[in-house]
Design a protein around this motif. Structure first.
Motif, PDB file in Angstrom:
ATOM      1  N   LEU A  27      -0.075 -10.090   6.370  1.00 19.25           N
ATOM      2  CA  LEU A  27      -0.390  -8.729   6.802  1.00 19.25           C
ATOM      3  C   LEU A  27       0.931  -8.012   7.059  1.00 19.25           C
ATOM      4  N   HIS A  28       1.124  -6.869   6.400  1.00 21.41           N
ATOM      5  CA  HIS A  28       2.405  -6.185   6.537  1.00 21.41           C
ATOM      6  C   HIS A  28       2.256  -4.670   6.546  1.00 21.41           C
ATOM      7  N   ALA A  29       3.301  -4.026   7.051  1.00 23.69           N
ATOM      8  CA  ALA A  29       3.417  -2.568   7.057  1.00 23.69           C
ATOM      9  C   ALA A  29       4.896  -2.238   6.912  1.00 23.69           C
ATOM     10  N   MET A  30       5.166  -1.000   6.473  1.00 21.20           N
ATOM     11  CA  MET A  30       6.534  -0.516   6.298  1.00 21.20           C
ATOM     12  C   MET A  30       6.612   0.878   6.900  1.00 21.20           C
ATOM     13  N   TRP A  31       7.780   1.252   7.427  1.00 20.51           N
ATOM     14  CA  TRP A  31       7.914   2.558   8.055  1.00 20.51           C
ATOM     15  C   TRP A  31       9.348   3.059   7.957  1.00 20.51           C
ATOM     16  N   ASN A  32       9.487   4.370   8.139  1.00 25.61           N
ATOM     17  CA  ASN A  32      10.809   4.975   8.217  1.00 25.61           C
ATOM     18  C   ASN A  32      11.289   4.778   9.648  1.00 25.61           C
ATOM     19  N   ALA A  33      12.312   3.948   9.807  1.00 25.91           N
ATOM     20  CA  ALA A  33      12.826   3.611  11.131  1.00 25.91           C
ATOM     21  C   ALA A  33      13.993   4.501  11.542  1.00 25.91           C
ATOM     22  N   GLY A  34      14.350   5.467  10.692  1.00 24.20           N
ATOM     23  CA  GLY A  34      15.516   6.292  10.968  1.00 24.20           C
ATOM     24  C   GLY A  34      15.176   7.745  11.199  1.00 24.20           C
ATOM     25  N   ARG A  35      16.198   8.571  11.108  1.00 26.31           N
ATOM     26  CA  ARG A  35      16.072  10.005  11.370  1.00 26.31           C
ATOM     27  C   ARG A  35      16.294  10.845  10.117  1.00 26.31           C
ATOM     28  N   GLU A  36      16.278  10.190   8.967  1.00 25.24           N
ATOM     29  CA  GLU A  36      16.399  10.900   7.696  1.00 25.24           C
ATOM     30  C   GLU A  36      15.388  10.302   6.717  1.00 25.24           C
ATOM     31  N   PRO A  37      14.990  11.056   5.705  1.00 26.22           N
ATOM     32  CA  PRO A  37      14.046  10.506   4.724  1.00 26.22           C
ATOM     33  C   PRO A  37      14.616   9.240   4.089  1.00 26.22           C
ATOM     34  N   GLY A  38      13.731   8.320   3.771  1.00 28.53           N
ATOM     35  CA  GLY A  38      14.133   7.071   3.136  1.00 28.53           C
ATOM     36  C   GLY A  38      13.371   6.862   1.841  1.00 28.53           C
ATOM     37  N   ARG A  39      13.831   5.900   1.061  1.00 27.20           N
ATOM     38  CA  ARG A  39      13.157   5.543  -0.198  1.00 27.20           C
ATOM     39  C   ARG A  39      13.319   4.053  -0.428  1.00 27.20           C
ATOM     40  N   ILE A  40      12.273   3.446  -0.954  1.00 26.69           N
ATOM     41  CA  ILE A  40      12.353   2.051  -1.364  1.00 26.69           C
ATOM     42  C   ILE A  40      11.887   1.922  -2.802  1.00 26.69           C
ATOM     43  N   LEU A  41      12.337   0.864  -3.431  1.00 26.50           N
ATOM     44  CA  LEU A  41      11.840   0.470  -4.735  1.00 26.50           C
ATOM     45  C   LEU A  41      11.022  -0.786  -4.496  1.00 26.50           C
ATOM     46  N   GLU A  42       9.756  -0.750  -4.872  1.00 24.20           N
ATOM     47  CA  GLU A  42       8.836  -1.867  -4.656  1.00 24.20           C
ATOM     48  C   GLU A  42       8.645  -2.583  -5.988  1.00 24.20           C
ATOM     49  N   VAL A  43       9.006  -3.857  -6.027  1.00 24.20           N
ATOM     50  CA  VAL A  43       8.821  -4.691  -7.204  1.00 24.20           C
ATOM     51  C   VAL A  43       7.599  -5.557  -6.925  1.00 24.20           C
ATOM     52  N   ILE A  44       6.562  -5.387  -7.720  1.00 29.88           N
ATOM     53  CA  ILE A  44       5.276  -6.059  -7.493  1.00 29.88           C
ATOM     54  C   ILE A  44       5.100  -7.123  -8.556  1.00 29.88           C
ATOM     55  N   THR A  45       4.946  -8.388  -8.101  1.00 26.69           N
ATOM     56  CA  THR A  45       4.808  -9.507  -9.046  1.00 26.69           C
ATOM     57  C   THR A  45       3.585 -10.339  -8.723  1.00 26.69           C
ATOM     58  N   PRO A  46       2.802 -10.749  -9.717  1.00 25.66           N
ATOM     59  CA  PRO A  46       2.834 -10.203 -11.070  1.00 25.66           C
ATOM     60  C   PRO A  46       2.335  -8.758 -11.055  1.00 25.66           C
ATOM     61  N   GLY A  47       2.534  -8.064 -12.167  1.00 27.00           N
ATOM     62  CA  GLY A  47       2.136  -6.657 -12.250  1.00 27.00           C
ATOM     63  C   GLY A  47       0.646  -6.458 -12.049  1.00 27.00           C
ATOM     64  N   ASN A  48      -0.181  -7.180 -12.759  1.00 27.96           N
ATOM     65  CA  ASN A  48      -1.647  -7.131 -12.591  1.00 27.96           C
ATOM     66  C   ASN A  48      -2.270  -5.746 -12.648  1.00 27.96           C
ATOM     67  N   GLY A  49      -1.512  -4.722 -12.993  1.00 30.95           N
ATOM     68  CA  GLY A  49      -2.066  -3.369 -12.983  1.00 30.95           C
ATOM     69  C   GLY A  49      -2.159  -2.772 -11.598  1.00 30.95           C
ATOM     70  N   PHE A  50      -1.490  -3.403 -10.607  1.00 30.88           N
ATOM     71  CA  PHE A  50      -1.611  -2.939  -9.233  1.00 30.88           C
ATOM     72  C   PHE A  50      -1.123  -1.510  -9.045  1.00 30.88           C
ATOM     73  N   GLU A  51      -0.197  -1.046  -9.893  1.00 28.27           N
ATOM     74  CA  GLU A  51       0.295   0.326  -9.754  1.00 28.27           C
ATOM     75  C   GLU A  51      -0.837   1.343  -9.858  1.00 28.27           C
ATOM     76  N   ASN A  52      -1.928   0.965 -10.510  1.00 24.65           N
ATOM     77  CA  ASN A  52      -3.071   1.873 -10.632  1.00 24.65           C
ATOM     78  C   ASN A  52      -3.776   2.104  -9.300  1.00 24.65           C
ATOM     79  N   TYR A  53      -3.580   1.192  -8.346  1.00 25.41           N
ATOM     80  CA  TYR A  53      -4.117   1.406  -7.007  1.00 25.41           C
ATOM     81  C   TYR A  53      -3.594   2.736  -6.440  1.00 25.41           C
ATOM     82  N   PHE A  54      -2.293   2.991  -6.643  1.00 28.92           N
ATOM     83  CA  PHE A  54      -1.705   4.214  -6.104  1.00 28.92           C
ATOM     84  C   PHE A  54      -2.295   5.448  -6.770  1.00 28.92           C
ATOM     85  N   ARG A  55      -2.528   5.370  -8.071  1.00 27.34           N
ATOM     86  CA  ARG A  55      -3.164   6.497  -8.769  1.00 27.34           C
ATOM     87  C   ARG A  55      -4.550   6.769  -8.173  1.00 27.34           C
TER      88      ARG A  55
END
Length: 180
Positions: free
Chosen positions: A96-124
């Motif tokens: 069980l996990h969560a992610m958050w912006n812990a700072g005072r400026e906008p942040g960005r991450i690159l998420e590498v999902i393995t295996p792909g499984n088409g999971f990117e379609n969840y976001f769509r």
């Protein structure tokens, strides 16, 4: 080096990708399962100041997060860390996990999902659901109680929860829960 027969040469220039609007969060699809033969999906997530994802668990894939900008906090089961640019964390399936912006400026991450499984379609599909008029936009709120959301989460092997540690993280970092 082995390759998969379905993988194709793919180039995504800086600033490019399939932008998926998700209120309070967002996703930019950089590489999809289709272009990598199912090996991996790569998604960029912007983190506005104060943003936190809903606590969730994957049952089919692992997530590897690379911090591009800002300070991003990660909690996976009992482990918590804040990483700056260049920091990497793996969140194994089943945790069980969560992610958050812990700072005072906008942040960005690159998420590498393995295996792909088409999971990117969840976001769509999540973006479509959130802009379709289904009520609620916060974890534990009406959206997470909706049949449409439950169906979407089940389709992608996700479960959502409200762990004991969530309120503490939100309070310590002054966060506003999101819907991812």
């Amino acid at each position: 080096m082995p390759t998969t027969p379905d993988a194709v040469l793919t180039v995504v220039a800086p600033g490019e990708g399939d932008v998926v609007p998700i209120p309070g969060f967002g996703a930019i699809l950089k590489l999809t399962s289709m272009t990598t033969g199912g090996l991996v999906s790569i998604v960029e997530h912007p983190f506005p100041v104060g943003a936190i994802t809903a606590a969730h668990r994957h049952t089919r894939e692992d997530e590897h997060s690379y911090v591009l900008t800002g300070e991003i906090g990660f909690r996976s089961d009992d482990d918590e860390v804040v990483l700056g640019p260049g920091g990497v964390i793996t969140k194994p399936r089943g945790q069980l996990h969560a992610m958050w912006n812990a700072g005072r400026e906008p942040g960005r991450i690159l998420e590498v999902i393995t295996p792909g499984n088409g999971f990117e379609n969840y976001f769509r599909e999540l973006g479509e659901l959130l802009t379709s008029g289904v009520s609620g936009s916060r974890p534990g709120g009406p959206l997470h109680e909706s049949a449409e959301f439950a169906e979407l989460a089940a389709k992608y092997g996700l479960t959502y929860a409200t762990p004991d540690w969530l309120d503490d993280v939100v309070r310590r970092y002054g966060l506003s829960p999101a819907t991812h």
